[in-house]
Design a protein around this motif. Structure first.
Motif, PDB file in Angstrom:
ATOM      1  N   PHE A  55       0.853  -1.183   0.000  1.00 47.91           N
ATOM      2  CA  PHE A  55       0.000   0.000   0.000  1.00 47.91           C
ATOM      3  C   PHE A  55       0.893   1.239   0.000  1.00 47.91           C
ATOM      4  O   PHE A  55       1.955   1.253   0.615  1.00 47.91           O
ATOM      5  N   TYR A 106      -8.081   0.815   6.209  1.00 43.60           N
ATOM      6  CA  TYR A 106      -7.690   0.878   4.799  1.00 43.60           C
ATOM      7  C   TYR A 106      -7.314  -0.503   4.279  1.00 43.60           C
ATOM      8  O   TYR A 106      -7.641  -0.861   3.135  1.00 43.60           O
ATOM      9  N   ARG A 107      -6.620  -1.269   5.098  1.00 46.78           N
ATOM     10  CA  ARG A 107      -6.189  -2.605   4.665  1.00 46.78           C
ATOM     11  C   ARG A 107      -7.384  -3.487   4.315  1.00 46.78           C
ATOM     12  O   ARG A 107      -7.304  -4.339   3.430  1.00 46.78           O
ATOM     13  N   LEU A 159      -5.202   2.757   9.274  1.00 42.13           N
ATOM     14  CA  LEU A 159      -4.513   1.807   8.404  1.00 42.13           C
ATOM     15  C   LEU A 159      -5.150   0.420   8.469  1.00 42.13           C
ATOM     16  O   LEU A 159      -5.232  -0.280   7.452  1.00 42.13           O
ATOM     17  N   GLU A 165      -1.920   5.307  -3.474  1.00 44.62           N
ATOM     18  CA  GLU A 165      -2.934   4.297  -3.774  1.00 44.62           C
ATOM     19  C   GLU A 165      -4.149   4.450  -2.862  1.00 44.62           C
ATOM     20  O   GLU A 165      -5.299   4.394  -3.318  1.00 44.62           O
ATOM     21  N   ILE A 166      -3.909   4.658  -1.579  1.00 44.35           N
ATOM     22  CA  ILE A 166      -5.018   4.797  -0.628  1.00 44.35           C
ATOM     23  C   ILE A 166      -5.863   6.020  -0.964  1.00 44.35           C
ATOM     24  O   ILE A 166      -7.099   5.954  -1.011  1.00 44.35           O
ATOM     25  N   SER A 167      -5.207   7.151  -1.231  1.00 50.02           N
ATOM     26  CA  SER A 167      -5.965   8.374  -1.537  1.00 50.02           C
ATOM     27  C   SER A 167      -6.708   8.241  -2.857  1.00 50.02           C
ATOM     28  O   SER A 167      -7.811   8.784  -3.007  1.00 50.02           O
ATOM     29  N   VAL A 192      -9.356  -0.942   0.884  1.00 51.30           N
ATOM     30  CA  VAL A 192      -8.698  -0.458  -0.326  1.00 51.30           C
ATOM     31  C   VAL A 192      -8.454  -1.629  -1.284  1.00 51.30           C
ATOM     32  O   VAL A 192      -7.837  -2.629  -0.929  1.00 51.30           O
ATOM     33  N   TYR A 249      -8.018   5.431  -4.062  1.00 51.44           N
ATOM     34  CA  TYR A 249      -9.205   4.603  -3.794  1.00 51.44           C
ATOM     35  C   TYR A 249     -10.271   5.413  -3.064  1.00 51.44           C
ATOM     36  O   TYR A 249     -11.465   5.317  -3.367  1.00 51.44           O
ATOM     37  N   TRP A 268      -9.079   3.831  -8.968  1.00 50.08           N
ATOM     38  CA  TRP A 268      -8.124   2.878  -8.384  1.00 50.08           C
ATOM     39  C   TRP A 268      -8.063   1.611  -9.228  1.00 50.08           C
ATOM     40  O   TRP A 268      -6.980   1.069  -9.496  1.00 50.08           O
TER      41      TRP A 268
END
Length: 299
Positions: free
Chosen positions: A11, A240-241, A237, A15-17, A244, A19, A26
């Motif tokens: 990650f 997100y895991r 986090l 990538e997170i932002s 995402v 998604y 994404w």
């Protein structure tokens, strides 16, 4: 060379932002690995400023071929003149020197385990690149973020900045134990060349303006870390895991309403013909795997 994330779900803040802004965007970039065959002409100022600041602090990062192709040649020449003017004044206002810090690392890639309910995940990692890491006269470590901007961000927004919140977590995983973040904000010049003015004359005029009005071009904001902030980031986090990269990959039209999106044609009608305008590229080409700080991937 075996990459340090081999076998891991990797990650990044980008990538997170991406998604969070639009799951379908994404999907095109990080699942299908598609990038435009002809890169859109991107603003050169921020990318070139980061490269010049890295050089200033002793570790110039090479620009990727995709980044170089994305610059409009005429704009790039103008930006180079602006950067010469900015950096000629920057030496007199260098915040690292002004704060009495010592540089520890420049443009350093990291890979650390994502948090899990039991501690650290075995199969997922957070990766990124620190702009700058310094140590103050008291032995405290600080993370730095070079921000190019048209207007300076306020401190409340900076406290919510996703990228640096994640980078604080990574730095603690690396046992750097930073006390906070230094935002090194540099404003893009609003002063434009006069008609028929050559770039050298414009550069000299801009240099004088920056030296005369330095506080309007340079600003430094220090944001302190705290145990509560770190725990909040760990909780984010873990969330997100779980989400995402998970479908359904719904479209968010608001994310491209004003600035557009390179994947709009595919969102409207995916087809082999339209995909021919794209090529496949690895998910995180901006990361440098030659020198990597990494944490222990232990549960």
């Amino acid at each position: 060379m075996t990459k340090p994330h081999a076998g891991l779900r990797l990650f990044t803040a980008t990538e997170i932002s991406t998604y969070l802004a639009c799951p379908r965007r994404w999907y095109w970039r990080f699942h299908e690995l598609l990038v435009p065959r002809v890169p859109p002409k991107a603003p050169a100022f921020g990318t070139l400023l980061h490269a010049r600041l890295a050089q200033h602090y002793g570790a110039p990062p090479p620009l990727t071929s995709a980044e170089e192709r994305a610059f409009d040649p005429q704009e790039a020449r103008l930006v180079q003149a602006q950067l010469v003017a900015i950096l000629s004044a920057y030496g007199q206002h260098d915040p690292v020197v002004r704060l009495g810090h010592t540089v520890l690392a420049v443009e350093r890639t990291f890979v650390v385990p994502m948090p899990s309910a039991r501690g650290r995940a075995r199969t997922a990692a957070l990766a990124g690149k620190f702009d700058l890491v310094t140590e103050d006269s008291q032995g405290n470590v600080w993370l730095w973020d070079h921000k190019s901007c048209s207007t300076f961000a306020n401190s409340d927004w900076l406290r919510l900045d996703l990228q640096m919140r994640l980078y604080l977590y990574a730095a603690y995983e690396l046992r750097l134990n930073p006390v906070g973040i230094v935002y090194n904000m540099i404003r893009k010049p609003a002063l434009k060349p006069h008609e028929n003015e050559n770039l050298r004359a414009y550069q000299d005029r801009l240099t004088k303006d920056i030296l005369l009005r330095a506080p309007t071009y340079f600003r430094t904001e220090l944001i302190a870390s705290s145990p509560d902030l770190l725990e909040a980031v760990r909780e984010e986090l873990r969330a997100y895991r779980k989400v995402v990269g998970r479908g359904p990959y719904v479209r968010n039209p608001e994310a491209c309403r004003y600035l557009g999106c390179v994947y709009m044609s595919l969102c409207l009608a995916d087809s082999p013909l339209l995909r021919a305008a794209f090529v496949r590229e690895e998910a995180h080409p901006e990361l440098n795997w030659e020198e990597v700080d990494h944490g222990a991937h232990a549960a």
